[in-house]
Design a protein around this motif. Structure first.
Motif, mmCIF file in Angstrom:
data_model
loop_
_atom_site.group_PDB
_atom_site.id
_atom_site.type_symbol
_atom_site.label_atom_id
_atom_site.label_comp_id
_atom_site.label_asym_id
_atom_site.label_seq_id
_atom_site.Cartn_x
_atom_site.Cartn_y
_atom_site.Cartn_z
ATOM 1 N N HIS A 160 2.950 4.683 -10.146
ATOM 2 C CA HIS A 160 2.772 3.294 -9.725
ATOM 3 C C HIS A 160 3.441 3.046 -8.389
ATOM 4 N N CYS A 161 2.956 2.021 -7.714
ATOM 5 C CA CYS A 161 3.508 1.631 -6.415
ATOM 6 C C CYS A 161 4.987 1.267 -6.584
ATOM 7 N N ASP A 162 5.817 1.673 -5.617
ATOM 8 C CA ASP A 162 7.249 1.348 -5.680
ATOM 9 C C ASP A 162 7.503 -0.149 -5.488
ATOM 10 N N TYR A 163 6.500 -0.889 -4.990
ATOM 11 C CA TYR A 163 6.721 -2.301 -4.648
ATOM 12 C C TYR A 163 5.939 -3.284 -5.513
ATOM 13 N N CYS A 164 4.993 -2.777 -6.313
ATOM 14 C CA CYS A 164 4.229 -3.682 -7.187
ATOM 15 C C CYS A 164 3.731 -2.901 -8.404
ATOM 16 N N ASP A 165 2.928 -3.516 -9.227
ATOM 17 C CA ASP A 165 2.470 -2.854 -10.453
ATOM 18 C C ASP A 165 1.170 -2.073 -10.289
ATOM 19 N N VAL A 181 3.117 4.371 -2.845
ATOM 20 C CA VAL A 181 2.653 3.015 -2.538
ATOM 21 C C VAL A 181 1.171 2.819 -2.831
ATOM 22 N N CYS A 182 0.807 1.551 -3.022
ATOM 23 C CA CYS A 182 -0.604 1.190 -3.180
ATOM 24 C C CYS A 182 -1.187 0.984 -1.778
ATOM 25 N N GLY A 183 -2.469 0.638 -1.724
ATOM 26 C CA GLY A 183 -3.132 0.448 -0.436
ATOM 27 C C GLY A 183 -2.524 -0.675 0.390
ATOM 28 N N ILE A 184 -2.029 -1.690 -0.286
ATOM 29 C CA ILE A 184 -1.448 -2.837 0.429
ATOM 30 C C ILE A 184 -0.072 -2.487 0.998
ATOM 31 N N HIS A 185 0.769 -1.923 0.158
ATOM 32 C CA HIS A 185 2.139 -1.625 0.607
ATOM 33 C C HIS A 185 2.240 -0.420 1.526
ATOM 34 N N LYS A 186 1.157 0.286 1.643
ATOM 35 C CA LYS A 186 1.103 1.378 2.622
ATOM 36 C C LYS A 186 1.234 0.790 4.028
HETATM 37 ZN ZN ZN Z 1 2.024 -2.060 -3.997
#
Ligand code: ZN
Ligand code: ZN
Length: 218
Positions: A160-165, A181-186
């Motif tokens: 999972h992303c380190d910053y969200c679920d 990270v997910c696509g957004i937090h990248k």
């Molecule tokens: Zn994220």
């Protein structure tokens, strides 16, 4: 040579290793069958001797044997009854051993799929149980493909992303630290000049390395 496997193992700390599969219970003959979705009673001295150093390989071998005798009828009928064998084209044109290998490989694919679907097994148990199949003989290309795909999707589902679920899609290395990270937090500012790799590619490499290593062992 074993580098990939070692770093892989390190990711799971000892506390994280669920003891879903109880060694004592397996030795007492109680084994969870993901097709039946319950414990079955099965103990084989012979198989336990062959796989004494690997509980999950033993489990895999037991499940394949159980499947061959309990989940399908055509295998036993083919070798027991000549009249049935005559109608089974596959059996007629193969040696008994080749037919057994064919049926075993079908069983392996089905069991692996059921392991992944099972709601009674945790992720770690699923991963170890699938890995157990790598120690069995005569795995064909289709079995290897299913093992590979399922191991990759199990690994992905745990990240999972380190910053969200959201599920993690990328691995970022920044100042010798690893981030998922997910696509957004990248797109976070601090990652601008960092090294970004697609997580799927990393996991694919790891799984392929693990499976490749096993193949050489056999
Ligand atoms: Zn994220
Ligand atoms: Zn079963």
């Amino acid at each position: 040579m074993l580098e990939g496997k070692t770093s892989d193992e390190q990711e799971v700390s000892e506390e994280d290793r669920f003891v879903t599969i109880d060694k004592k219970q397996v030795e007492d003959g109680y084994i969870f069958c993901p097709v039946c979705e319950r414990d079955i009673y099965f103990y084989s001295d012979y198989l336990y001797g062959v796989f004494s150093d690997n509980l999950y390989a033993y489990l895999a071998a037991v499940l394949v044997t159980h499947y061959r005798h309990n989940h399908i009828r055509y295998y036993d009928r083919s070798w027991k009854y000549g009249s049935y064998a005559e109608k089974n084209k596959e059996y007629l044109y193969m040696t008994h051993e080749d037919y057994k290998t064919l049926v075993n490989n079908r069983a392996k694919r089905q069991i692996i799929r059921k392991i992944v679907e099972s709601e009674q097994l945790d992720l770690q148990a699923k991963r170890e149980m699938i890995r157990g199949f790598t120690h069995l003989e005569n795995n064909d290309e289709k079995v290897k493909e299913v093992m590979n795909k399922k191991l990759i999707s199990l690994e992905m589902s745990q990240k999972h992303c380190d910053y969200c679920d959201y599920p993690a899609k990328y691995q970022i290395i920044l100042n010798a630290k690893k981030f998922l990270v997910c696509g957004i937090h990248k797109r976070k500012k601090e990652f601008k000049s960092a090294q970004i790799t697609e997580l799927k590619a990393i996991i694919e490499d790891k799984v392929n390395l693990f499976l490749g290593q096993k193949e050489k062992d056999i």
